[in-house]
Design a protein around this motif. Structure first.
Motif, PDB file in Angstrom:
ATOM      1  N   THR A  43     -30.405 121.328  69.467  1.00 40.55           N
ATOM      2  CA  THR A  43     -30.024 120.563  68.249  1.00 40.55           C
ATOM      3  C   THR A  43     -30.236 119.191  68.602  1.00 40.55           C
ATOM      4  OG1 THR A  43     -27.708 120.588  69.249  1.00 40.55           O
ATOM      5  CG2 THR A  43     -28.215 122.246  67.421  1.00 40.55           C
ATOM      6  N   ALA A  44     -29.896 118.721  69.866  1.00 37.88           N
ATOM      7  CA  ALA A  44     -29.985 117.482  70.245  1.00 37.88           C
ATOM      8  C   ALA A  44     -31.527 117.044  70.078  1.00 37.88           C
ATOM      9  CB  ALA A  44     -29.725 117.236  71.618  1.00 37.88           C
ATOM     10  N   LEU A  45     -32.471 117.725  70.667  1.00 40.71           N
ATOM     11  CA  LEU A  45     -33.943 117.839  70.691  1.00 40.71           C
ATOM     12  C   LEU A  45     -34.483 117.680  69.165  1.00 40.71           C
ATOM     13  CD1 LEU A  45     -35.423 119.913  73.397  1.00 40.71           C
ATOM     14  CD2 LEU A  45     -34.965 117.473  73.286  1.00 40.71           C
ATOM     15  N   ALA A  46     -33.789 118.533  68.180  1.00 41.89           N
ATOM     16  CA  ALA A  46     -34.035 118.446  66.791  1.00 41.89           C
ATOM     17  C   ALA A  46     -33.844 117.090  66.295  1.00 41.89           C
ATOM     18  CB  ALA A  46     -33.711 119.576  65.888  1.00 41.89           C
ATOM     19  N   VAL A  47     -32.673 116.686  66.582  1.00 47.99           N
ATOM     20  CA  VAL A  47     -32.110 115.466  66.071  1.00 47.99           C
ATOM     21  C   VAL A  47     -32.946 114.159  66.489  1.00 47.99           C
ATOM     22  CG1 VAL A  47     -30.327 113.714  66.136  1.00 47.99           C
ATOM     23  CG2 VAL A  47     -29.826 116.240  65.907  1.00 47.99           C
ATOM     24  N   ALA A  48     -33.634 114.367  67.668  1.00 46.78           N
ATOM     25  CA  ALA A  48     -34.095 113.119  68.343  1.00 46.78           C
ATOM     26  C   ALA A  48     -35.825 113.390  67.779  1.00 46.78           C
ATOM     27  CB  ALA A  48     -34.288 113.341  70.028  1.00 46.78           C
ATOM     28  N   GLY A  49     -36.038 114.459  67.102  1.00 40.53           N
ATOM     29  CA  GLY A  49     -37.479 114.509  66.793  1.00 40.53           C
ATOM     30  C   GLY A  49     -38.279 115.157  67.675  1.00 40.53           C
ATOM     31  N   VAL A  50     -37.886 115.594  68.725  1.00 43.79           N
ATOM     32  CA  VAL A  50     -38.839 116.153  69.794  1.00 43.79           C
ATOM     33  C   VAL A  50     -39.305 117.116  69.478  1.00 43.79           C
ATOM     34  CG1 VAL A  50     -38.866 116.762  72.272  1.00 43.79           C
ATOM     35  CG2 VAL A  50     -37.565 115.026  71.737  1.00 43.79           C
ATOM     36  N   ALA A  51     -38.700 118.249  68.518  1.00 42.43           N
ATOM     37  CA  ALA A  51     -39.151 119.483  68.111  1.00 42.43           C
ATOM     38  C   ALA A  51     -40.054 119.397  67.260  1.00 42.43           C
ATOM     39  CB  ALA A  51     -37.860 120.205  67.235  1.00 42.43           C
ATOM     40  N   ALA A  52     -40.577 118.006  66.518  1.00 47.66           N
ATOM     41  CA  ALA A  52     -41.689 117.693  65.683  1.00 47.66           C
ATOM     42  C   ALA A  52     -42.931 117.813  66.715  1.00 47.66           C
ATOM     43  CB  ALA A  52     -41.588 116.614  65.041  1.00 47.66           C
ATOM     44  N   VAL A  53     -42.666 117.315  68.019  1.00 51.47           N
ATOM     45  CA  VAL A  53     -43.790 117.167  68.875  1.00 51.47           C
ATOM     46  C   VAL A  53     -44.281 118.788  69.341  1.00 51.47           C
ATOM     47  CG1 VAL A  53     -44.545 116.358  71.128  1.00 51.47           C
ATOM     48  CG2 VAL A  53     -43.093 115.054  69.742  1.00 51.47           C
ATOM     49  N   LEU A  54     -43.325 119.430  69.610  1.00 53.46           N
ATOM     50  CA  LEU A  54     -43.414 120.965  69.812  1.00 53.46           C
ATOM     51  C   LEU A  54     -44.244 121.503  68.813  1.00 53.46           C
ATOM     52  CD1 LEU A  54     -40.427 122.043  71.696  1.00 53.46           C
ATOM     53  CD2 LEU A  54     -42.454 121.577  72.774  1.00 53.46           C
ATOM     54  N   PRO A  60     -36.172 125.473  68.570  1.00 54.29           N
ATOM     55  CA  PRO A  60     -36.600 124.105  68.107  1.00 54.29           C
ATOM     56  C   PRO A  60     -37.352 124.061  66.776  1.00 54.29           C
ATOM     57  CG  PRO A  60     -37.917 124.596  70.014  1.00 54.29           C
ATOM     58  CD  PRO A  60     -36.853 125.727  69.981  1.00 54.29           C
ATOM     59  N   ILE A  61     -38.121 125.161  66.540  1.00 51.65           N
ATOM     60  CA  ILE A  61     -38.838 124.702  65.256  1.00 51.65           C
ATOM     61  C   ILE A  61     -37.928 125.453  63.976  1.00 51.65           C
ATOM     62  CG2 ILE A  61     -40.879 125.949  64.205  1.00 51.65           C
ATOM     63  CD1 ILE A  61     -41.602 124.084  66.641  1.00 51.65           C
ATOM     64  N   THR A  62     -36.990 126.306  64.358  1.00 56.51           N
ATOM     65  CA  THR A  62     -36.139 126.741  63.324  1.00 56.51           C
ATOM     66  C   THR A  62     -35.322 125.571  62.914  1.00 56.51           C
ATOM     67  OG1 THR A  62     -36.010 129.043  64.108  1.00 56.51           O
ATOM     68  CG2 THR A  62     -34.353 128.317  62.928  1.00 56.51           C
ATOM     69  N   PHE A  63     -34.617 124.637  63.930  1.00 56.20           N
ATOM     70  CA  PHE A  63     -33.911 123.763  63.551  1.00 56.20           C
ATOM     71  C   PHE A  63     -34.494 122.405  62.928  1.00 56.20           C
ATOM     72  CE2 PHE A  63     -31.091 125.700  67.034  1.00 56.20           C
ATOM     73  CZ  PHE A  63     -29.876 125.597  66.172  1.00 56.20           C
ATOM     74  N   LEU A  64     -35.785 122.191  63.334  1.00 61.81           N
ATOM     75  CA  LEU A  64     -36.450 121.291  62.782  1.00 61.81           C
ATOM     76  C   LEU A  64     -36.923 121.680  61.308  1.00 61.81           C
ATOM     77  CD1 LEU A  64     -38.203 118.556  63.114  1.00 61.81           C
ATOM     78  CD2 LEU A  64     -40.323 120.177  63.599  1.00 61.81           C
ATOM     79  N   GLY A 104     -25.126 132.926  60.242  1.00 63.89           N
ATOM     80  CA  GLY A 104     -26.130 134.155  60.258  1.00 63.89           C
ATOM     81  C   GLY A 104     -27.125 133.983  61.287  1.00 63.89           C
ATOM     82  N   MET A 105     -27.930 132.819  61.317  1.00 65.20           N
ATOM     83  CA  MET A 105     -28.709 132.654  62.501  1.00 65.20           C
ATOM     84  C   MET A 105     -27.869 132.878  64.092  1.00 65.20           C
ATOM     85  SD  MET A 105     -30.515 129.365  61.315  1.00 65.20           S
ATOM     86  CE  MET A 105     -30.914 128.731  63.011  1.00 65.20           C
ATOM     87  N   VAL A 106     -26.757 132.260  64.115  1.00 69.03           N
ATOM     88  CA  VAL A 106     -26.208 132.469  65.509  1.00 69.03           C
ATOM     89  C   VAL A 106     -25.691 133.833  65.663  1.00 69.03           C
ATOM     90  CG1 VAL A 106     -23.898 131.742  66.808  1.00 69.03           C
ATOM     91  CG2 VAL A 106     -25.448 129.888  65.436  1.00 69.03           C
ATOM     92  N   ALA A 107     -25.185 134.631  64.962  1.00 76.85           N
ATOM     93  CA  ALA A 107     -24.790 135.880  64.978  1.00 76.85           C
ATOM     94  C   ALA A 107     -25.999 137.079  65.006  1.00 76.85           C
ATOM     95  CB  ALA A 107     -23.935 136.302  63.964  1.00 76.85           C
ATOM     96  N   MET A 108     -27.079 136.406  64.814  1.00 71.90           N
ATOM     97  CA  MET A 108     -28.262 137.512  64.796  1.00 71.90           C
ATOM     98  C   MET A 108     -28.491 138.027  66.174  1.00 71.90           C
ATOM     99  SD  MET A 108     -32.038 136.896  63.381  1.00 71.90           S
ATOM    100  CE  MET A 108     -31.531 136.155  61.929  1.00 71.90           C
ATOM    101  N   PRO A 109     -28.432 139.308  66.341  1.00 69.22           N
ATOM    102  CA  PRO A 109     -28.660 139.753  67.818  1.00 69.22           C
ATOM    103  C   PRO A 109     -30.064 139.547  68.351  1.00 69.22           C
ATOM    104  CG  PRO A 109     -27.967 141.533  66.424  1.00 69.22           C
ATOM    105  CD  PRO A 109     -28.187 140.458  65.211  1.00 69.22           C
ATOM    106  N   LEU A 114     -26.454 115.126  62.744  1.00 67.27           N
ATOM    107  CA  LEU A 114     -25.678 115.334  63.912  1.00 67.27           C
ATOM    108  C   LEU A 114     -24.544 116.122  63.338  1.00 67.27           C
ATOM    109  CD1 LEU A 114     -25.461 111.600  65.272  1.00 67.27           C
ATOM    110  CD2 LEU A 114     -26.338 113.832  66.674  1.00 67.27           C
ATOM    111  N   LEU A 115     -24.029 115.930  62.133  1.00 68.97           N
ATOM    112  CA  LEU A 115     -22.790 116.926  61.814  1.00 68.97           C
ATOM    113  C   LEU A 115     -23.404 118.161  61.623  1.00 68.97           C
ATOM    114  CD1 LEU A 115     -20.236 117.249  60.493  1.00 68.97           C
ATOM    115  CD2 LEU A 115     -20.975 116.562  58.249  1.00 68.97           C
ATOM    116  N   LEU A 116     -24.537 118.339  61.117  1.00 68.59           N
ATOM    117  CA  LEU A 116     -25.337 119.902  61.126  1.00 68.59           C
ATOM    118  C   LEU A 116     -25.311 120.386  62.318  1.00 68.59           C
ATOM    119  CD1 LEU A 116     -27.840 119.376  58.310  1.00 68.59           C
ATOM    120  CD2 LEU A 116     -25.488 119.987  57.862  1.00 68.59           C
ATOM    121  N   ALA A 117     -25.626 119.617  63.273  1.00 72.33           N
ATOM    122  CA  ALA A 117     -26.016 120.252  64.755  1.00 72.33           C
ATOM    123  C   ALA A 117     -24.763 120.448  65.499  1.00 72.33           C
ATOM    124  CB  ALA A 117     -26.633 119.067  65.499  1.00 72.33           C
ATOM    125  N   LEU A 118     -23.761 119.723  65.184  1.00 77.65           N
ATOM    126  CA  LEU A 118     -22.357 120.093  65.725  1.00 77.65           C
ATOM    127  C   LEU A 118     -21.832 121.324  65.082  1.00 77.65           C
ATOM    128  CD1 LEU A 118     -19.957 119.226  67.437  1.00 77.65           C
ATOM    129  CD2 LEU A 118     -19.030 117.920  65.343  1.00 77.65           C
TER     130      LEU A 118
END
Length: 207
Positions: free
Chosen positions: A52-63, A125-129, A14-19, A147-151
């Motif tokens: 997704t990589a940034l969220a996995v790495a935790g960088v999104a938390a910094v933002l 990034p906030i959404t993924f976090l 749903g997130m991906v398909a949202m216009p 990682l699986l969820l991000a994939l």
């Protein structure tokens, strides 16, 4: 597939398909050619991979913890989307006086547009976090599961956005009629302009 994984896939789809800006920029390029639309779609998926990589790495938390950085990202993203919208609208004026190019345009431009539009999306990034941790069951190893969820998100994007590009190309004979093409370009250009303006103004409204 366990229940949580199935639920996550549904929410992520749903997130991906949202216009939004991603959808609009893919349509804009698909109207140029099928190859341009697919290239742009792959660029969007590449930008999503960054998030997704940034969220996995935790960088999104910094933002999330440093509002100034998030606002800067939002301003950059808004400015870029606004630029694409205005350029599309300006192109309507040029189409009236210039013949279409004889050679197929380079795919680097559409690929870059898709990537930058998604990569500079400040909400991603906030959404993924906030989303990914909800689907990591207690007692499960966090990194492999995340990682699986991000994939899954990236795979969904790789399916959805090229499908949009191919559908637009399929309807291309009708959509590329001069009058229809001008209307579609005006709509997509206007949508990108509004989206860019909203992204630019949101930090001001939130202040």
């Amino acid at each position: 597939m366990d229940g949580q994984l199935l639920a996550f896939t549904t929410v992520a789809a749903g997130m991906v398909a949202m216009p939004g800006a991603d959808f609009t920029v893919v349509v804009r390029n698909a109207l140029v050619s099928r190859r341009a639309g697919v290239a742009c779609a792959l660029g969007v998926a590449g930008g999503l991979l960054v998030h997704t990589a940034l969220a996995v790495a935790g960088v999104a938390a910094v933002l999330a913890a440093v509002p100034a950085l998030l606002r800067a990202l939002q301003l950059l993203g808004g400015a870029y989307v606004l630029h694409l919208g205005l350029r599309t609208l300006w192109g309507l004026r040029r189409q009236r006086t210039e013949a279409p190019p004889a050679e197929a345009p380079s795919l680097a431009g559409p690929l870059r547009q898709g990537f930058v539009t998604n990569a500079l999306n400040p909400k991603a990034p906030i959404t993924f976090l906030s989303l990914l941790p909800q689907f990591v069951p207690a007692g499960t190893s966090v990194l492999p599961r995340t990682l699986l969820l991000a994939l899954i998100v990236v795979v969904l994007a790789l399916v959805w956005f090229p499908a949009v590009a191919l559908l637009v190309d399929r309807l291309g004979r009708w959509l590329r009629r001069p009058k229809t093409a001008r209307v579609v370009a005006a709509v997509t250009g206007g949508a990108l302009t509004v989206l860019g303006a909203v992204l630019l103004l949101e930090p001001v409204w939130a202040a």
